[in-house]
Design an enzyme around this catalytic site. Structure first.
Site, PDB file in Angstrom:
ATOM      1  N   LYS A 299       0.836  -1.200   0.000  1.00 13.57           N
ATOM      2  CA  LYS A 299       0.000   0.000   0.000  1.00 13.57           C
ATOM      3  C   LYS A 299       0.876   1.258   0.000  1.00 13.57           C
ATOM      4  CE  LYS A 299      -3.504   2.445   2.652  1.00 13.57           C
ATOM      5  NZ  LYS A 299      -4.459   2.466   3.744  1.00 13.57           N
TER       6      LYS A 299
ATOM      7  N   GLU B 188      -5.121  -6.526  14.610  1.00  6.29           N
ATOM      8  CA  GLU B 188      -4.581  -5.204  14.258  1.00  6.29           C
ATOM      9  C   GLU B 188      -5.694  -4.155  14.328  1.00  6.29           C
ATOM     10  OE1 GLU B 188      -2.689  -4.165  10.296  1.00  6.29           O
ATOM     11  OE2 GLU B 188      -0.864  -4.594  11.392  1.00  6.29           O
TER      12      GLU B 188
HETATM   13  O1  F6P Z   1       3.012  -2.855   9.768  1.00  9.56           O
HETATM   14  C1  F6P Z   1       1.667  -3.072   9.626  1.00  9.56           C
HETATM   15  C2  F6P Z   1       1.210  -2.743   8.237  1.00  9.56           C
HETATM   16  O2  F6P Z   1       1.129  -1.384   8.065  1.00  9.56           O
HETATM   17  C3  F6P Z   1      -0.130  -3.407   7.943  1.00  9.56           C
HETATM   18  O3  F6P Z   1      -1.203  -2.696   8.397  1.00  9.56           O
HETATM   19  C4  F6P Z   1      -0.048  -3.562   6.471  1.00  9.56           C
HETATM   20  O4  F6P Z   1      -0.986  -4.489   6.003  1.00  9.56           O
HETATM   21  C5  F6P Z   1       1.385  -4.014   6.309  1.00  9.56           C
HETATM   22  O5  F6P Z   1       2.105  -3.267   7.263  1.00  9.56           O
HETATM   23  C6  F6P Z   1       1.978  -3.827   4.942  1.00  9.56           C
HETATM   24  O6  F6P Z   1       1.954  -2.500   4.547  1.00  9.56           O
HETATM   25  P1  F6P Z   1       2.173  -2.097   3.039  1.00  9.56           P
HETATM   26  O7  F6P Z   1       1.072  -2.720   2.240  1.00  9.56           O
HETATM   27  O8  F6P Z   1       2.123  -0.605   3.015  1.00  9.56           O
HETATM   28  O9  F6P Z   1       3.513  -2.619   2.588  1.00  9.56           O
END
Ligand code: F6P
Length: 563
Positions: A219, A365
């Site tokens: 994300k 979470e």
């Molecule tokens: O560290 C927790 C978190 O932010 C989760 O909420 C999320 O799913 C995961 O890390 C991965 O984040 P990203 O998709 O931004 O790499």
């Protein structure tokens, strides 16, 4: 200020739930019911196995083996009404910024909304963009699956490696396994999440780079594990095929175009989603690309239809006939009134092997919070520890503790009427054996075996206490005809909305995750300290506590130097 916003504001600053008459009524009711056995509840109302059930679009919930009466449900529903649950649900579905600590809307429901739905965030309808991305994903998936999209040397893609972690891994990995039977077996999916180099090494060491596609899913596109694994994968690919091969073998899924480009990937090879999709709620966004590559666009859309069907049910069904709301209220009943600290989810389907791990992030979470939405300490225990593994394996491991231990563990049993595969042991169908165990476990947990029954079986007196089962262990039974993409969508949305409902009643923000930040920050500080050529340079001037300092020194002295 809209009426929803003003009511949300009221909810946000409401006084603790424990001070409400609804809570007091539940407290009193709990005192009356705490020692009542499920045996008595079934004796008093022999038809509860038919009445304490709800069904929506073929998904059936039997909650009769819970330590509740119709009155309990009434009182729990009154609690939901007290926190204006219906308005809170509407606030989510209509794009209000209910993730208050991050100033974001929470719109995973928009990811599965029909194309003609209008859901606005800051005055912009987000649904058309959702369907545009879905269409792009579908075109891409069809190309890869049909062999129109090839690697740089013209070879078909045979392995897709999803690189991501948390919500960018657990959802697609769980759903790929769940829908393996719907997948194109000529393309294999692998999932790399851990920063432990073993993960990427094991996932790639036996692959032909010319036949491999990496889907880098993040994300934020800033996550340490994912970027490290993506860099390693890129180096592995370039080593074999040269830098010009990268666009043929790498696509990205992210909300962060800038970071994707900065990483050296073409934005044309990027599938977008948006900040109003939480990581743990993102399986049905472009984060599901690997899944779509495996099962094809049609099955993916079937899954979205299942999600949407559950959304509609959650949004419209009366609370006492509403699957997610009932699961949430029952969970809260055990967590807050019986002091249950954990909740087990036990799928009697081998394909759902990763479902409990997926739910761990979704639930823990989201509701692992100790301050409410206004920042005040919560007045009651919030999210439980969620855990589980597929039946029947758990029966031969930890079920002993659930049956005869000293801890109350409410369980969800999930099972299916139809076998995925007709497999016989020579005589009996394996599915009959599986489901016989499925039904037997909730029966044994509820009713146990009294000392009188054990004595009547002729058991030696000294063994009677050991062979007695107290029973009265609560379970939900969730059943569907078969594990299809539609049913998987229903199941995931069921738990998403369960978690939402509990968060709404506890008045916690189920959509932030500040609790994961501190460890990330401290790790960044320690990374250079583990290298030989850093500030500390082995001189011993580490500035942590004595335990952390000693551990780091021990690691360094043993020669595990990364520099
Ligand atoms: O560290 C927790 C978190 O932010 C989760 O909420 C999320 O799913 C995961 O890390 C991965 O984040 P990203 O998709 O931004 O790499």
């Amino acid at each position: 200020m809209s009426s929803i916003e003003s009511s949300l504001d009221a909810v946000l600053h409401a006084s603790p739930i424990t001070g409400t008459p609804e809570w007091a009524a539940l407290d009193k009711h709990h005192a009356e019911l705490a020692d009542v056995h499920l045996r008595s509840l079934f004796a008093q109302d022999p038809s509860r196995g038919e009445t304490l059930t709800v069904e929506t679009d073929g998904l059936y919930l039997d909650y009769s083996k819970n330590r509740v009466t119709a009155r309990t449900v009434e009182l729990l529903v009154a609690l939901a009404e007290r926190v204006r649950l219906r308005e809170q649900v509407e606030a989510m579905f209509t794009g209000e910024k209910i993730n208050t600590t991050e100033g974001r809307a929470v719109l995973h429901a928009a990811l599965r909304a029909p194309a003609d739905t209008v859901i606005e965030v800051d005055g912009v309808n987000v649904v058309p963009a959702v369907h545009e991305v879905l269409a792009r994903m579908s075109v891409f998936a069809d190309k890869v699956r049909s062999g129109v999209w090839t690697g740089s040397t013209g070879k078909h893609i045979r392995t897709v490696v999803n690189i991501g972690i948390g919500g960018s891994d657990l959802g697609p990995a769980m759903a790929y396994e769940a829908l393996l039977d719907y997948s194109d077996r000529s393309i294999q999916m692998r999932f790399v999440s851990n920063v432990d180099g073993t993960d990427i090494w094991e996932a790639t060491h036996d692959l032909d780079p010319a036949e491999t596609l990496f889907v880098v899913s993040s994300k934020t596109f800033t996550t340490l594990e994912t970027l490290a694994n993506a860099r390693t994968a890129r180096a592995w690919l370039i080593d074999a095929l040269g830098p010009d091969a990268v666009p043929f073998h790498f696509v990205a899924v992210s909300t962060n175009t800038e970071k994707v480009i900065e990483f050296g990937m073409d934005s044309a090879n990027m599938f977008e989603f948006w900040d109003w999709v939480g990581g743990r709620y993102s399986l049905d966004s472009a984060i599901g690309l690997s899944l779509m590559l495996a099962v094809g666009p049609e099955n993916f859309r079937e899954m979205l239809a299942g999600f949407h069907a559950m959304d509609v049910h959650f949004r419209t069904a009366p609370f006492d006939r509403n699957l997610p709301v009932l699961l949430a209220l029952l969970g809260l009943w055990y967590r807050d009134f019986f002091g249950a600290q954990t909740h087990a989810v036990l799928p009697y389907s081998h394909y759902l092997g990763r479902f409990p791990a997926y739910l761990q992030q979704l639930d823990m979470e989201s509701n692992g919070k100790s301050v409410d939405r206004a920042g005040r300490p919560v007045s009651v225990p919030t999210g439980p520890v969620v855990w589980g593994t597929p039946g029947t394996n758990g029966q031969h491991a930890y079920f002993q503790l659930i049956h005869q231990g000293t801890t109350l563990i409410p369980c969800d049993f999930i099972g299916f009427v139809a076998a995925d595969h007709e497999v016989r042991d020579g005589g009996t169908d394996h599915h009959v054996l599986l489901m016989a165990n499925f039904f037997a476990q909730t029966e044994a947990l509820a009713f146990g075996r009294t000392a009188e029954q054990v004595v009547a079986e002729g058991v030696a007196p000294e063994l009677v206490p050991h062979r007695t089962f107290a029973g009265n262990h609560p379970t939900n039974t969730i059943m569907a005809d078969r594990l299809t993409p539609f049913v998987l969508g229903q199941l995931v949305a069921l738990y998403e909305h369960k978690v939402f409902t509990q968060g709404a009643i506890w008045n916690v923000n189920s959509f932030d995750q500040w609790g994961v930040e501190l460890g990330k920050v401290l790790a960044q500080r320690i990374i250079p300290e583990l290298s030989a050529d850093t500030v500390d340079g082995g001189s011993g001037k580490l500035a942590h506590d004595s335990s952390t300092n000693t551990l780091i020194r021990r690691f360094r002295e043993a020669g595990h130097l990364s520099g």
